[in-house]
Structures are given as structure tokens and as C-alpha cells.
Design an enzyme around this catalytic site. Structure first.
Site, PDB file in Angstrom:
ATOM      1  N   CYS A  79       4.198 -37.469  17.268  1.00 55.00           N
ATOM      2  CA  CYS A  79       4.283 -36.078  16.812  1.00 55.00           C
ATOM      3  C   CYS A  79       3.112 -35.283  17.445  1.00 55.00           C
ATOM      4  O   CYS A  79       1.941 -35.448  16.790  1.00 55.00           O
ATOM      5  CB  CYS A  79       4.705 -35.811  15.547  1.00 55.00           C
ATOM      6  SG  CYS A  79       4.605 -34.023  14.936  1.00 55.00           S
ATOM      7  N   CYS A  82       1.576 -32.799  14.893  1.00 53.03           N
ATOM      8  CA  CYS A  82       1.066 -33.733  13.830  1.00 53.03           C
ATOM      9  C   CYS A  82      -0.435 -34.041  14.113  1.00 53.03           C
ATOM     10  O   CYS A  82      -1.271 -33.879  13.361  1.00 53.03           O
ATOM     11  CB  CYS A  82       1.685 -34.873  13.570  1.00 53.03           C
ATOM     12  SG  CYS A  82       3.533 -34.717  12.979  1.00 53.03           S
TER      13      CYS A  82
END
Length: 325
Positions: A79, A82
């Protein structure tokens, strides 16, 4: 920021939070003092960010949430957002100096937790306070928005539950709480604290109250003075009370905040700790506005009297959380 109850069936039940010691400090000065004196429970800054999995969720998140707000960062290696958000949260966890704990959960390795939180996409950030889950935000967020959300979380945790965080010692070894504090020399307020105790023993409640207030005026984070003041004020409130009349009034007016507060004081002085807590929690459920807030604040004061490490306080905090939300 409205919390929601989350059924963690298959992992853990949020209502089954085990007993945990709440924060030793009630303000920034108290946290700093505990760290300087080698207080138990002090952690290193590195311990403010932890990796959590399904096996450790109850102990590392649910139990800890009764002493400090736990922010949960749900992330994955693949991700990209993230990778931008997580470092900001980690840096802020250290900057906030124990006001919250950051728990990082790799969703790829902990699919069940991801499902139980109802996460549709990552990054997703939640918090748990006194066993109650709060959705904070999902997706990328700017640092200003993150700070605002964290400030709200800290305020809710402190004002509603008296949770102001954990002690942080920059010199503590990561991964281990400090050993018991060594004997220290007499502090600047020891004489005043001793005088307050002597006043209590002599039945001079007004003198004891004033002595403790004098200490707190110079040292607002003095935990011994806070505890002593809470005890002295409790005794002062019930000193001239007519127990029969107070209890009859409470029985006749089950929804009256002041009647139940007065009866709860008597319960506690009489050693009926759980009755006192239960009475006020029940009153929180049936009151609103200023009355409800007065009951909640008195309950927090009684927590101080009993002591943070008493398991009945931890249980009552969880019950208060359910009553409020």
C-alpha cells in the site's frame, strides 16, 4: 468523533477487556515526574509504536486501552499511501509523548482483524479507548488533519475517562518497563504532605484540604497530593451528612443526580466501592447534560480515592464507557 462498539467475535470481545493498570500520571507534569524518578510503567519512546497481531490484540490493544488511548494503523507492504501515512503517525506518537500508543497491524497477516474492523480499504486508522473502538479516518490524510483528530482523541480520553497517557522515559531500554524506583531524597513538598496527613489523623479535614491544595498550587502534577485531596474532600462532604436521610432521598429519587452523588459518597466511605461505582454509572445512563456531566466527574473523583491500580476501578471505567456511548 463518535465511538462505536465493535463485536470482535472470533478474535476477542470488547466487553471482555481484562483488568489493567491505568495511567500512573494524570497530567504532563505527573508523567515527567514519574519518568525522572524511575516510576514503574515508564516506557521508552520506541515502545510508543508497537506491531500487533491477532494473538496479541487483547493484551496489547484492549487491555492497554484502559490506561492509554491506542491508535490503530491498518496497513500493508504493497500500500503506497500507507508508506506515506505510517511514518507520520509514528513520528506523532513520539511527539505526543505517551498521550497515545500507536499499534500497527499488517492486514495481510491479520485478515480476521481487518474483517472485524469492517475495513474496506487501507490505510485505515482507528482508536480504542477504554475498550471502545473509534473510527478516526480512512485513506490518505494531511498532517494538520491528523493532528486535529489526535487532539480530539486525547481530549475525549482525558475528559471522559481521566486517561492522560503513560509515562515516557527517554533513557528507558526499549521493550521493558523500568524497575522499581530507588529510594530518593526528601522532596520539596514532603513536609507539607506530612502536615496534611497529620491534619487528617486529627480530624481537621479543612486543614488537610488546604494543605493538599497548597502543594498542588506549586506542583499541579503531585500525585500524592491529588490522592490525598480527593480523600479529604470526600470525608469533608460526608462529615455532617445524615446517612438515613441521604439514603432515603436516593431511594425516592432514582434519577436525581445530586441525590445519587451524595449516596455514592456514603457508599464509598462505608467501604461499598462497587455499590458506589454502580450507583453513579446507573445514574449516568438516565441523566443528560450538566447533570450527567456532574455524575461522571464525581465518579472520576471516586476513582482517584480508590486508586488507579484497583481492579474495581478498571471494571468501572469499562462500564462507564458503555454507559456513555
Amino acid at each position: 468523533m463518535q465511538p462505536r462498539n465493535m463485536s470482535m467475535s472470533g478474535v476477542v470481545d470488547l466487553a471482555a477487556v481484562k483488568q489493567a493498570q491505568e495511567a500512573k500520571a494524570k497530567a504532563e507534569q505527573a508523567r515527567a515526574e514519574a519518568a525522572r524518578n524511575g516510576g514503574t510503567g515508564a516506557v521508552s519512546p520506541a515502545d510508543l509504536v508497537i506491531d500487533v497481531d491477532e494473538a496479541r490484540f487483547e493484551s496489547d490493544v484492549l487491555q492497554r486501552s484502559t490506561e492509554v488511548p491506542v491508535v490503530i494503523d491498518l496497513w500493508a507492504e504493497w500500500c503506497e499511501p500507507c508508506k506515506q501515512l505510517s511514518p507520520v503517525l509514528e513520528r506523532l506518537a513520539v511527539e505526543y509523548n505517551g498521550r497515545f500508543l500507536l499499534a500497527k497491524i499488517d492486514v495481510d497477516a491479520n485478515q480476521m482483524l481487518m474483517q472485524q474492523f469492517g475495513v474496506q480499504g487501507i490505510p485505515a486508522v482507528f482508536a480504542v479507548v477504554a475498550g471502545q473502538a473509534l473510527p478516526l479516518f480512512q485513506g490518505a490524510a494531511g498532517e494538520a488533519q491528523i493532528r486535529q483528530t489526535l487532539d480530539q482523541l486525547v481530549q475525549v480520553a482525558e475528559e471522559r475517562f481521566g486517561l492522560t497517557g503513560i509515562a515516557v522515559d527517554p533513557e528507558a531500554e526499549p521493550g521493558a518497563a523500568q524497575a522499581a524506583a530507588p529510594e530518593r531524597p526528601a522532596g520539596p513538598h514532603d513536609a507539607a504532605l506530612e502536615a496534611a496527613v497529620q491534619a487528617l489523623d486529627a480530624g481537621d479535614l479543612g486543614g488537610a484540604v488546604q494543605a493538599y491544595k497548597n502543594v498542588l498550587a506549586e506542583d499541579p502534577g503531585n500525585t500524592e497530593a491529588k490522592l490525598g485531596l480527593a480523600q479529604a474532600e470526600l470525608l469533608q462532604r460526608v462529615q455532617n451528612a445524615d446517612p438515613q436521610r441521604v439514603r432515603q432521598d436516593a431511594a425516592d429519587k432514582p434519577g436525581d443526580a445530586q441525590a445519587q452523588i451524595a449516596a455514592a459518597d456514603l457508599d464509598l466511605v462505608g467501604g461499598h466501592v462497587e455499590d458506589a461505582f454502580g450507583r453513579l454509572i446507573d445514574t449516568v445512563r438516565v441523566t443528560a447534560g450538566d447533570e450527567r456531566d456532574a455524575v461522571r466527574l464525581r465518579l472520576l473523583e471516586l476513582f482517584e480515592v480508590v486508586g488507579a491500580d484497583d481492579p474495581r476501578v478498571a471494571a468501572a471505567r469499562r462500564a462507564l464507557a458503555r454507559a456513555l456511548f
